[in-house]
Design a protein around this motif. Structure first.
Motif, PDB file in Angstrom:
ATOM      1  N   MET A   1      -2.479   4.873   7.356  1.00  0.00           N
ATOM      2  CA  MET A   1      -2.840   4.084   6.176  1.00  0.00           C
ATOM      3  C   MET A   1      -4.347   4.102   5.943  1.00  0.00           C
ATOM      4  O   MET A   1      -4.813   4.238   4.814  1.00  0.00           O
ATOM      5  CB  MET A   1      -2.331   2.650   6.386  1.00  0.00           C
ATOM      6  CG  MET A   1      -2.443   1.753   5.194  1.00  0.00           C
ATOM      7  SD  MET A   1      -1.391   2.230   3.796  1.00  0.00           S
ATOM      8  CE  MET A   1       0.239   1.860   4.402  1.00  0.00           C
TER       9      MET A   1
ATOM     10  N   LEU B   1      -5.971   6.663   3.773  1.00  0.00           N
ATOM     11  CA  LEU B   1      -5.580   6.749   2.364  1.00  0.00           C
ATOM     12  C   LEU B   1      -6.118   5.608   1.519  1.00  0.00           C
ATOM     13  O   LEU B   1      -6.257   5.745   0.308  1.00  0.00           O
ATOM     14  CB  LEU B   1      -4.041   6.756   2.254  1.00  0.00           C
ATOM     15  CG  LEU B   1      -3.353   7.942   2.928  1.00  0.00           C
ATOM     16  CD1 LEU B   1      -1.847   7.737   2.931  1.00  0.00           C
ATOM     17  CD2 LEU B   1      -3.701   9.247   2.224  1.00  0.00           C
ATOM     18  N   LEU B   2      -6.388   4.465   2.166  1.00  0.00           N
ATOM     19  CA  LEU B   2      -6.882   3.325   1.389  1.00  0.00           C
ATOM     20  C   LEU B   2      -8.249   3.672   0.808  1.00  0.00           C
ATOM     21  O   LEU B   2      -9.123   4.162   1.525  1.00  0.00           O
ATOM     22  CB  LEU B   2      -6.972   2.083   2.279  1.00  0.00           C
ATOM     23  CG  LEU B   2      -5.613   1.494   2.686  1.00  0.00           C
ATOM     24  CD1 LEU B   2      -5.789   0.379   3.707  1.00  0.00           C
ATOM     25  CD2 LEU B   2      -4.847   0.988   1.475  1.00  0.00           C
TER      26      LEU B   2
ATOM     27  N   HIS C   1       1.528   5.436   5.924  1.00  0.00           N
ATOM     28  CA  HIS C   1       2.049   5.573   4.562  1.00  0.00           C
ATOM     29  C   HIS C   1       2.908   6.841   4.543  1.00  0.00           C
ATOM     30  O   HIS C   1       2.521   7.855   5.112  1.00  0.00           O
ATOM     31  CB  HIS C   1       0.879   5.697   3.576  1.00  0.00           C
ATOM     32  CG  HIS C   1       1.286   6.046   2.181  1.00  0.00           C
ATOM     33  ND1 HIS C   1       1.295   5.109   1.170  1.00  0.00           N
ATOM     34  CD2 HIS C   1       1.708   7.203   1.632  1.00  0.00           C
ATOM     35  CE1 HIS C   1       1.708   5.693   0.044  1.00  0.00           C
ATOM     36  NE2 HIS C   1       1.964   6.969   0.298  1.00  0.00           N
TER      37      HIS C   1
ATOM     38  N   GLY D   1       0.832  -1.203   0.000  1.00  0.00           N
ATOM     39  CA  GLY D   1       0.000   0.000   0.000  1.00  0.00           C
ATOM     40  C   GLY D   1       0.864   1.248   0.000  1.00  0.00           C
ATOM     41  O   GLY D   1       0.624   2.204   0.735  1.00  0.00           O
TER      42      GLY D   1
ATOM     43  N   ILE E   1      -1.614   2.032  -3.568  1.00  0.00           N
ATOM     44  CA  ILE E   1      -2.800   2.857  -3.302  1.00  0.00           C
ATOM     45  C   ILE E   1      -3.307   3.487  -4.601  1.00  0.00           C
ATOM     46  O   ILE E   1      -4.504   3.523  -4.870  1.00  0.00           O
ATOM     47  CB  ILE E   1      -2.503   3.928  -2.231  1.00  0.00           C
ATOM     48  CG1 ILE E   1      -2.268   3.228  -0.891  1.00  0.00           C
ATOM     49  CG2 ILE E   1      -3.644   4.938  -2.126  1.00  0.00           C
ATOM     50  CD1 ILE E   1      -2.095   4.137   0.280  1.00  0.00           C
TER      51      ILE E   1
ATOM     52  N   TRP F   1      -8.602  -4.478   3.190  1.00  0.00           N
ATOM     53  CA  TRP F   1      -7.204  -4.362   3.643  1.00  0.00           C
ATOM     54  C   TRP F   1      -6.845  -5.565   4.501  1.00  0.00           C
ATOM     55  O   TRP F   1      -7.475  -5.803   5.535  1.00  0.00           O
ATOM     56  CB  TRP F   1      -7.042  -3.061   4.433  1.00  0.00           C
ATOM     57  CG  TRP F   1      -5.675  -2.844   5.031  1.00  0.00           C
ATOM     58  CD1 TRP F   1      -4.509  -3.457   4.696  1.00  0.00           C
ATOM     59  CD2 TRP F   1      -5.342  -1.904   6.080  1.00  0.00           C
ATOM     60  NE1 TRP F   1      -3.465  -2.973   5.437  1.00  0.00           N
ATOM     61  CE2 TRP F   1      -3.948  -2.028   6.303  1.00  0.00           C
ATOM     62  CE3 TRP F   1      -6.067  -0.987   6.834  1.00  0.00           C
ATOM     63  CZ2 TRP F   1      -3.278  -1.263   7.264  1.00  0.00           C
ATOM     64  CZ3 TRP F   1      -5.397  -0.229   7.780  1.00  0.00           C
ATOM     65  CH2 TRP F   1      -4.025  -0.363   7.985  1.00  0.00           C
TER      66      TRP F   1
ATOM     67  N   LEU G   1      -2.933   9.586  -5.267  1.00  0.00           N
ATOM     68  CA  LEU G   1      -3.394   8.520  -4.373  1.00  0.00           C
ATOM     69  C   LEU G   1      -4.911   8.353  -4.411  1.00  0.00           C
ATOM     70  O   LEU G   1      -5.441   7.353  -3.950  1.00  0.00           O
ATOM     71  CB  LEU G   1      -2.952   8.764  -2.929  1.00  0.00           C
ATOM     72  CG  LEU G   1      -1.457   8.715  -2.637  1.00  0.00           C
ATOM     73  CD1 LEU G   1      -1.210   8.761  -1.131  1.00  0.00           C
ATOM     74  CD2 LEU G   1      -0.762   7.502  -3.226  1.00  0.00           C
TER      75      LEU G   1
ATOM     76  N   GLU H   1      -0.964  -5.077   3.117  1.00  0.00           N
ATOM     77  CA  GLU H   1      -0.017  -4.028   3.538  1.00  0.00           C
ATOM     78  C   GLU H   1       0.163  -4.118   5.049  1.00  0.00           C
ATOM     79  O   GLU H   1      -0.805  -3.969   5.797  1.00  0.00           O
ATOM     80  CB  GLU H   1      -0.568  -2.654   3.116  1.00  0.00           C
ATOM     81  CG  GLU H   1       0.100  -1.464   3.776  1.00  0.00           C
ATOM     82  CD  GLU H   1       1.592  -1.355   3.503  1.00  0.00           C
ATOM     83  OE1 GLU H   1       1.971  -1.251   2.326  1.00  0.00           O
ATOM     84  OE2 GLU H   1       2.376  -1.387   4.472  1.00  0.00           O
TER      85      GLU H   1
END
Ligand code: FAD
Length: 413
Positions: A63, A66-67, A40, A11, A16, A73, A393, A35
């Motif tokens: 993280m 941003l995912l 991140h 990731g 991403i 995940w 992203l 990930e």
């Protein structure tokens, strides 16, 4: 067994971006990211953390923020690739089955290849911008330096952002020049290779910076060991005939760029090329042996500059070609090897090196790219971070590769 339609390993910048673009183009396609990290990092910002321009926290985000929405995940690391069975194994023993695989776990910083480096880092003036844990200490070292010997090292290629080892050197030299030092600074750039930059077109402006700051270049110097307490570095040096010898250098400050290799689980997999990187077609980014596997980012066995800038143009190619594979259509998206390296030659000045496969120079702007510019510094410190977080992203595609190619001819050497 868990199952994923598209499984993305990593990731980071690549993972991403690919996941976000896939969700945007095909919202009903199930995408899973593996990930292990909670955070991140915007690694291009670490040069500026080391130079006191950014804070570390400006470069790191959780993280989960941003995912992309709708993506599953799995917070674990991959330990084994089993492409003949369409499976990956995780470090906790779980196995994940996939239809399509995108491999982008970045590269491995091989700190242990330099004896004593892990122990030495973070004290006695031994610093590195290459990790979130050590970049702030670089700035502390720059501020505490009162003169004497400052070494900057660069290992054998390939490394991510090949310009980063010298960017911080110019910023350091500029900082010391502006601040004024109690004793003279003796700055040395110790490189494993025999050229200042891989694309010859950009060597003159860098050589100019080296000359202006009075930096000594030491080619074919490969850092092998560090002893922090005595502030001593040990290099193996190759002479003209290729004979090796060892030299010892005392330092007051040393900025280290560690050797870099493909992650272990990649190197030991059937998907790797002889050098350990994922073997893909350089244009389609599809694996040469497994049609349902793609790779991009630092782990890909392509000859582009390993940069986030490369990822920005690789991701749309991987996404388009992956969707074509799913749809049973021919692959029609191609990557031309674009990469970019904003070379900070001083505070407020950047040489914006942009080039494609074979070192073809492809500036985005119709200006001589060899000239250090204030506008390029603005791009590096303001526009590119904004584009990274808010656009790349999030999967907004802005494929400017064709525009870059328009100006390419003017600058061939
Ligand atoms: P990364 O962004 O490193 O992400 C890899 C991800 O994979 C990580 O989140 C990691 O946790 C995860 N991972 C690792 N192992 C596993 C595993 N086993 N299983 C699952 N996941 C795993 N680029 C530029 O464009 N411009 C610059 O100016 C620039 N400057 C730089 C300066 C420095 C000091 C550094 C260090 C880098 C710089 N870069 C720059 C390079 C840029 O940051 C990288 O090229 C980019 O981040 C590559 O993206 P990636 O997704 O391949 O790897």
């Amino acid at each position: 067994d868990e199952r994923a339609s598209v499984l993305v390993i990593g990731g980071g910048a690549a993972g991403i971006t690919v996941a976000a673009e896939l969700r945007r183009h095909r919202p009903d396609l199930p995408v899973t990211i593996i990930e292990p990290s909670d955070t991140h990092s915007y690694q291009p910002g670490w040069t500026l953390v080391g130079a006191g321009v950014f804070t570390l926290s400006e470069t790191v985000r959780p993280m989960e923020t941003l995912l992309p929405g709708g993506v599953t995940w799995i917070k674990e690391a991959v330990s084994t690739l089993l492409p003949d069975e369409n499976l990956v194994e995780l470090t906790d023993g779980r196995r994940v089955r996939y239809r399509h695989l995108v491999i982008c776990p970045g590269l491995k910083l091989d700190w242990d290849r330099v004896a004593g480096l892990r122990e030495a880092l973070g004290s006695n003036g031994v610093c590195s911008n290459y990790s979130a844990e050590t970049a702030e200490y670089t700035w502390q070292c720059l501020q505490e330096f009162v003169g004497g010997k400052a070494l900057f090292t660069q290992p054998a290629m390939p490394i991510k952002c090949a310009g980063a080892p010298q960017k911080i050197m110019y910023l350091a030299a500029d900082h010391w020049r502006k601040r004024g030092l109690e004793q003279p600074a003796d700055v040395e750039f110790c490189l494993a290779g025999d050229t200042l930059f891989g694309v010859p077109f950009f060597v003159p402006p860098l050589q100019q910076a080296v000359d202006d700051y009075g930096i000594t270049l030491r080619y074919k110097h490969n850092l092998k060991a560090v002893h922090g307490a005595s502030r001593t570095a040990f290099f193996t040096v190759a002479d003209e005939e290729g004979r090796m010898s060892e030299v010892e250098r005392r330092f007051d400050l040393m900025h280290v760029t560690p050797p870099q290799i493909a992650p272990d689980f990649v190197r030991s997999s059937p998907l790797a090329n002889a050098a350990g990187w994922i073997e893909v077609d350089p244009s389609t980014l599809q694996h040469t042996g497994y049609a349902n596997v793609f790779s991009l980012g630092d782990v890909a066995g392509t000859t582009n500059a390993k940069t986030a800038a490369a990822v920005r143009l690789q991701a749309p190619v991987v996404v388009r070609n992956l969707l074509s594979t799913i749809d049973g259509k021919p692959l029609d998206a191609t990557y031309d090897g674009y990469g970019s390296c904003p070379l900070t030659t001083a505070y407020g000045k950047v040489v914006l090196a942009e080039f494609t496969y074979g070192g073809k120079v492809t500036p985005t702007f119709p200006l001589d790219p060899r000239k250090p510019r204030r506008s390029a510094w603005f791009l590096k410190t303001k526009i590119l971070p904004f584009m990274y977080w808010k656009m790349m992203l999030r999967g907004s595609e802005f494929d400017v590769a064709h525009r870059e190619r328009e100006f390419a001819q003017d600058y061939q050497t």
